[in-house]
Design a protein around this motif. Structure first.
Motif, PDB file in Angstrom:
ATOM      1  N   ASP A 411       0.815  -1.218   0.000  1.00 53.94           N
ATOM      2  CA  ASP A 411       0.000   0.000   0.000  1.00 53.94           C
ATOM      3  C   ASP A 411       0.852   1.274   0.000  1.00 53.94           C
ATOM      4  OD1 ASP A 411       1.006  -0.206   2.538  1.00 53.94           O
ATOM      5  OD2 ASP A 411      -0.881   0.272   3.558  1.00 53.94           O
ATOM      6  N   ALA A 412       2.178   1.127  -0.166  1.00 53.18           N
ATOM      7  CA  ALA A 412       3.061   2.312  -0.185  1.00 53.18           C
ATOM      8  C   ALA A 412       2.838   3.123  -1.457  1.00 53.18           C
ATOM      9  CB  ALA A 412       4.512   1.878  -0.090  1.00 53.18           C
ATOM     10  N   ASN A 441       1.384   6.875   3.822  1.00 53.35           N
ATOM     11  CA  ASN A 441       2.126   5.717   3.293  1.00 53.35           C
ATOM     12  C   ASN A 441       3.098   6.083   2.157  1.00 53.35           C
ATOM     13  OD1 ASN A 441       0.673   3.979   5.027  1.00 53.35           O
ATOM     14  ND2 ASN A 441      -1.012   3.894   3.544  1.00 53.35           N
ATOM     15  N   GLN A 470      10.668   6.173   5.360  1.00 55.33           N
ATOM     16  CA  GLN A 470      10.083   6.941   4.255  1.00 55.33           C
ATOM     17  C   GLN A 470      11.107   7.417   3.235  1.00 55.33           C
ATOM     18  OE1 GLN A 470       7.537   9.761   6.818  1.00 55.33           O
ATOM     19  NE2 GLN A 470       6.252   9.426   4.999  1.00 55.33           N
TER      20      GLN A 470
END
Length: 597
Positions: A411-412, A441, A470
């Motif tokens: 889901d990134a 995300n 991230q």
């Protein structure tokens, strides 16, 4: 038969005084007889016990270095330093010989010794210290050890502040290390000094002001080139086929070369005769072979000086000569300063004005360089239909990369930014970190170019409150693998004010959406030029706040991204036709320019 001066000197080879020997060897060297000059020194040294014989030993080393006999040159410089340990120039030259042999660390140690000897009473001359420090800075830069490079150049500038060339390198090193602000206060050096010493390439990513880019280019050309313009070609030709000559050292798998194959293949060989004046390295790739096959005539100019090349071009009666470097690395402006062709232009190599008076035109398009911005160019715009950056066909079958192999969750929201690190600046990185905070995300995927820059960017991200996961760095890879990674991304983030160029072409080829910001300079409108030609203006913004907002919106609209990818897939099917149209518009514009010459 009367003997030449060099032959007369050789007839009397015995010299009691070193100055007479040096004068004799200079005559031999001017006649191209380097081996005879070396033999003369060796003969003199075999019998001399003069206290200044170290000068002759040094000169032997210098001759051997010039002749490419590096092992022998190393031995002579070491012999010289035994006789005269304080001769800094011998140590500096020895370092250069060692560097050429791939012994970089030994070279750096020698130069460091020269610098440290300056701290002693009657130590190294200041100029020699500066020379050693500058070589250290250059070599560390080549090794991407930007912190050590910067230290060496700062020390050099502290001794002699008036070194525009050194200041220029210091500025660009800070860009490549992502050290902001780039202009850091230095003793006895003003901000104006820094501005006037900034290279044109560095300015492209520092500022979106077209007047400042023009000033920077003018200043650089004035301090770097001292060519006197001549006109080897004094009239136009009336050939059945117009002869176009391309001058380049990048006809290989270089960013510029990778843009050219389809464009060159689309030339109409009934109307045009295509020449290459090529000084590119051999990379032995199929792509380079394809590039070379596009030319009717390919002339190798690696070992020819500028005047010889210009004379060759004039003898070939080239109608239009195209430079593919501009102010970029490897440029040979001395060829164009001699005006070997009736019309001379520049294309792709440098996306800014060259400020060189010997260029008549720059190849561009009306989006990239609208008429209101053309006033900041020395060259007149030669407008093409569509984007001036060719969209080549790409038949490579790419490996399908998976999210799992890079540690990305399913889901990134993956935002790739694989441009050159020197194009990243404080404002751009701030925009990226703002997006990371706002987009759930989201992950920013960057190139791990070198340890120094990666560490600096990680530190800055931490200060901005960005979670470690991230920010993802991946090392440089082959071109096909790099394309596989682009294809995996949800969106590609363009740089500003120095847009991606060849990289944008790759992103489009991969069918990945790219978000850009178009500014007031041609270099800041490159990606917009491509997107505009594809009717994808919804991905173009005109300020950084809008750029941020658009990326955040896309992160929340997976269907919108899927739609853009589908549109891109359709557009890509017509790339060949677009490239042919681009080349033909270039040919049409050239014919009109020749007609009005």
């Amino acid at each position: 038969m009367k003997k030449t001066a060099a032959q007369q000197e050789t007839a009397h080879p015995d010299f009691a005084r070193l100055d007479e020997l040096i004068q004799h060897t200079h005559i031999l060297q001017d006649a191209g007889r380097l081996q005879d000059a070396l033999d003369a020194y060796e003969k003199w040294l075999s019998t001399s016990d003069a206290p200044n014989k170290y000068v002759a030993i040094f000169n032997c080393g210098s001759l051997l270095q010039t002749m490419g006999q590096l092992t022998q040159a190393e031995a002579k410089y070491r012999e010289c330093l035994v006789v005269h340990p304080q001769l800094a120039q011998a140590a500096i030259n020895l370092g250069l010989v060692l560097e050429k042999q791939g012994r970089a660390e030994e070279a750096l140690q020698l130069w460091a010794q020269v610098v440290s000897q300056g701290l002693l009473a009657n130590g190294t001359d200041k100029d020699m210290q500066v020379m050693a420090l500058n070589h250290m800075g250059r070599l560390y830069e080549n090794q991407k050890k930007y912190d050590l490079s910067e230290q060496a150049l700062i020390q050099s500038l502290s001794i002699h502040p008036k070194q525009p060339g050194v200041l220029q390198h210091w500025i660009h090193i800070r860009q490549k290390a992502c050290k902001w602000p780039v202009y850091l206060p230095l003793p006895h050096i003003s901000t104006n000094d820094m501005l006037m010493s900034t290279s044109p390439l560095a300015m492209l990513s520092l500022n979106d002001d077209p007047a400042l880019q023009l000033l920077c280019a003018h200043t650089f050309v004035e301090r770097t080139y001292s060519f006197k313009q001549e006109h080897l070609c004094t009239s136009s030709y009336k050939h059945r086929q117009v002869r176009i000559g391309y001058v380049s050292g990048d006809l290989c798998t270089h960013a510029v070369g990778l843009l050219l194959a389809d464009f060159l293949e689309a030339h109409d060989h009934e109307k045009f005769e295509i020449h290459a004046y090529d000084f590119s390295p051999d990379d032995h790739t199929a792509y380079q072979a394809r590039l070379r096959a596009t030319f009717d005539h390919r002339h190798l100019i690696h070992h020819m000086d500028d005047r010889a090349v210009a004379k060759k071009i004039a003898d070939d009666e080239i109608d239009v000569l195209i430079d593919l470097h501009g102010l970029s690395s490897g440029a040979r402006p001395g060829i164009f300063a001699l005006h070997p062709a009736p019309l001379q232009g520049t294309y792709l190599g440098f996306i800014g004005t060259t400020a060189m008076p010997w260029f008549d035109f720059v190849i561009t398009d009306r989006y990239a360089l609208p008429e209101e911005l053309a006033t900041y160019y020395v060259e007149k715009p030669l407008y093409l239909d569509g984007s001036f950056i060719p969209l080549n066909r790409d038949d490579n079958l790419l490996r399908v990369a998976s999210r799992h192999e890079f540690g990305f969750s399913e889901d990134a929201f993956i935002m790739a930014a694989f441009g050159n690190v020197y194009k990243i600046n404080d404002a751009l990185f701030t925009a990226w970190t703002n997006i990371l905070k706002r987009a759930p995300n989201s992950v920013l995927w960057l190139v791990d170019d070198n340890d120094i820059t990666t560490r600096e960017l990680k530190h800055k991200a931490t200060l901005c409150g960005i979670a470690e996961h991230q920010l993802v760095f991946s090392p440089r890879v082959t071109h096909s693998e790099y394309q596989s990674r682009i294809k995996l991304a949800d969106v590609f983030l363009d740089s500003f004010p120095y847009n991606c160029g060849s990289t944008t072409r790759d992103v489009i080829n991969c069918g990945t959406p790219i978000v850009t910001c178009s500014g007031k300079t041609m270099v800041s409108r490159m990606t917009g030029s491509i997107l505009n030609s594809l009717d994808l203006n919804n991905l173009i913004t005109d300020n950084m706040a809008a750029y941020e907002n658009l990326v955040v919106e896309l992160s929340q609209q997976p269907d919108a991204i899927k739609k853009i990818k589908n549109v891109l897939a359709v557009k890509l099917d017509s790339k060949s036709a677009r490239t042919k149209k681009l080349t033909h518009s270039f040919e049409k514009a050239l014919l009109e320019k020749i007609k009005n010459k």
